[in-house]
Enzyme design. Structure first.
Site, short mmCIF file in Angstrom:
data_model
loop_
_atom_site.label_atom_id
_atom_site.label_comp_id
_atom_site.label_asym_id
_atom_site.label_seq_id
_atom_site.Cartn_x
_atom_site.Cartn_y
_atom_site.Cartn_z
N HIS A 105 5.08 -26.99 -17.25
CA HIS A 105 5.16 -27.84 -18.44
C HIS A 105 6.23 -28.91 -18.30
O HIS A 105 6.64 -29.51 -19.31
CB HIS A 105 5.46 -26.98 -19.67
CG HIS A 105 4.30 -26.11 -20.06
ND1 HIS A 105 4.45 -25.04 -20.92
CD2 HIS A 105 3.00 -26.12 -19.70
CE1 HIS A 105 3.27 -24.45 -21.09
NE2 HIS A 105 2.38 -25.08 -20.35
N THR A 172 6.84 -14.40 -23.03
CA THR A 172 5.91 -15.40 -23.54
C THR A 172 4.93 -14.75 -24.52
O THR A 172 4.49 -13.62 -24.31
CB THR A 172 5.15 -16.12 -22.40
OG1 THR A 172 4.22 -17.06 -22.97
CG2 THR A 172 4.41 -15.16 -21.50
N SER A 173 4.60 -15.50 -25.55
CA SER A 173 3.69 -14.97 -26.59
C SER A 173 2.24 -15.03 -26.12
O SER A 173 1.36 -14.47 -26.76
CB SER A 173 3.84 -15.80 -27.87
OG SER A 173 3.48 -17.16 -27.60
N LEU A 198 9.80 -8.85 -25.65
CA LEU A 198 10.46 -8.21 -26.80
C LEU A 198 9.46 -7.38 -27.60
O LEU A 198 9.76 -6.30 -28.09
CB LEU A 198 11.07 -9.30 -27.70
CG LEU A 198 12.08 -8.82 -28.75
CD1 LEU A 198 13.27 -8.15 -28.06
CD2 LEU A 198 12.57 -9.99 -29.60
N GLU A 199 8.23 -7.92 -27.69
CA GLU A 199 7.17 -7.12 -28.36
C GLU A 199 5.86 -7.38 -27.62
O GLU A 199 5.71 -8.41 -26.97
CB GLU A 199 7.05 -7.54 -29.83
CG GLU A 199 6.78 -9.00 -30.01
CD GLU A 199 7.40 -9.55 -31.31
OE1 GLU A 199 8.28 -8.90 -31.90
OE2 GLU A 199 7.00 -10.65 -31.69
#
Ligand code: BV8
Length: 222
Positions: A105, A172-173, A198-199
């Site tokens: 990116h 990363t989501s 984290l999740e």
């Protein structure tokens, strides 16, 4: 044969270095609508606002330090075949000692000239009248891939995804394409896929380890 590892990182790996993520509570996209600051249309509408957004992030990135997760990846690469693809535009992987991350990116510390298309190192603030060091044309833009633009190094990334035996997604989501499709692509090529986040992002992972990157990444690398 030695394992070929592809690691994909996102904003979560730099969160504990104090750099904002995008979609967490209070994230960057809640402060600045992405349509205004991360699209070519937004830049055409109000280049000054876009420069304000990236000047702030460039200053923050310069003041930040790599964290234990960045260092753990650099350490892994010292004795394993690692291709690091990052969605991040900060330079914390490099400053932790990873020589050549693939910045799909773009990079905060580079400027792109819309006139001659040259890319230049640029670590200070940028203004609408900032001129290209090569062709002297005004109107430099951050060398960042905005929404609707084609990410950099896609062929090199595709080749790494077809050859890898392990794919690790960190911080990363998994909401931005084409990066969001990399885990499925690696798995289709026979790789084991692992998420350290984290999740859970509920992507196509064989193993998910949750927790802050500065804990789960060094533990994974150890
Ligand atoms: C493309 C700029 C075609 C740099 C970014 C309609 C029109 C046009 C395009 C599209 C469309 N619909 C879909 C698309 C595609 C679009 C897209 O995906 N849109 C989304 C929103 C649906 N994508 C594009 O436009 C891309 N280009 O498609 O071109 C093409 C493609 C291939 C081949 C040929 C042609 C271009 C996308 C690039 C956009 N630029 N940024 C900048 O300003 O930074 S994207 C932006 O999101 C950042 O780069 C960021 O890295 C990226 C992903 O976000 P994350 O890194 O995941 O961050 P996020 O906040 O979301 O999540 C943080 C995660 O960390 C969370 O999971 C959290 O739990 C975790 N975390 C938090 N703290 C910690 C932690 N984990 C561990 N430890 C912690 N402490």
């Amino acid at each position: 044969m030695a394992e070929q590892i592809v690691i994909l990182t996102g904003a979560g790996i730099s969160a504990e270095s104090g750099l904002g993520t995008f979609r967490d509570a209070g994230g960057l996209w809640t402060q600045y609508p992405l349509e205004d600051v991360a699209t070519p249309e937004g830049f055409a509408r109000n280049a000054g606002l876009v420069h304000e957004f990236y000047n702030m992030r460039r200053r923050d990135a310069r003041a930040a330090q790599p964290n234990a997760a960045h260092h753990a990846i650099a350490k892994l690469a010292a004795h394993q075949q690692v291709t690091l693809v990052t969605q991040n535009v900060d330079d914390l992987h490099e400053r932790a000692g990873f020589a050549d991350p693939i910045h799909m990116h773009g990079e905060l510390m580079r400027a792109l000239c819309p006139t001659c298309t040259q890319s230049h190192a640029w670590t200070g603030d940028m203004q609408t009248e900032s001129a290209c060091p090569s062709c002297d044309a005004p109107g430099l833009r951050p060398d960042i891939v905005w929404f609707g633009e084609i990410p950099y190094h896609m062929e090199r990334i595709g080749a790494a995804l077809s050859d890898c035996s392990i794919f690790v997604s960190i911080g990363t989501s998994g909401e931005v394409w084409p990066a969001a499709g990399f885990a499925a692509e690696a798995r289709a090529n026979g790789a084991r896929t692992i998420e350290l986040n984290l999740e859970p992002s509920n992507g196509p992972f064989d193993e998910v380890r949750t927790g802050p990157a500065t804990q789960v990444v060094p533990a994974f690398v150890a």
